[in-house]
Design a protein around this motif. Sequence first.
Motif: not given
Length: 157
Positions: A38-47, A114-120, A132-140
């Motif tokens: 249940n995470l916002p797709v646009e805020a989930v990033f791949k490496t 990092i894609h510039e949209s991350a700063i939004l 199996g493990l994601q982390m939520r972190v401040d983009p800055e």
Amino acid sequence: MKKTNALRHLDADGIPYETFEYDGDVEVDGVKIAELNNLPVEAVFKTLVAEGKDKAHFVFVIPVADELDLKKAAKVSGEKKMEMLHVKDLLPLTGYVRGGCSPVGMKKLFPTYIHESAILYDAIYVSAGKKGLQMRVDPEDLRRLIKGEFADLTKEG
């Protein structure tokens, strides 16, 4: 939960984060991971890891639903040409497997964009270093820790 190398790096730097687990045995893409948690797709990033013409390596962190534009990636990194790293080379180079590659805690600190949209966003979601493990972190905070740079990296459309 056993701490991954990525989480240990965040802890060492005093960076706050939150983790989200999902079934890492099921082969899913980033969009599905966002939906499952249940995470916002646009805020989930791949490496993604790519290789320049002179065999230098670069890391690109982009939204999961987008595709890396190799021409933009080459331009931003000062390379003439850029191609994706072969999956078989990912673990030996980074210490991470496909589907569990984090921009934090690789064997070496590669130039990272990092894609510039991350700063939004107040927070973005990236792999925490294992399937199996994601982390939520401040983009800055993320950018500062990995000495990254925000840039336009994806294909239009």
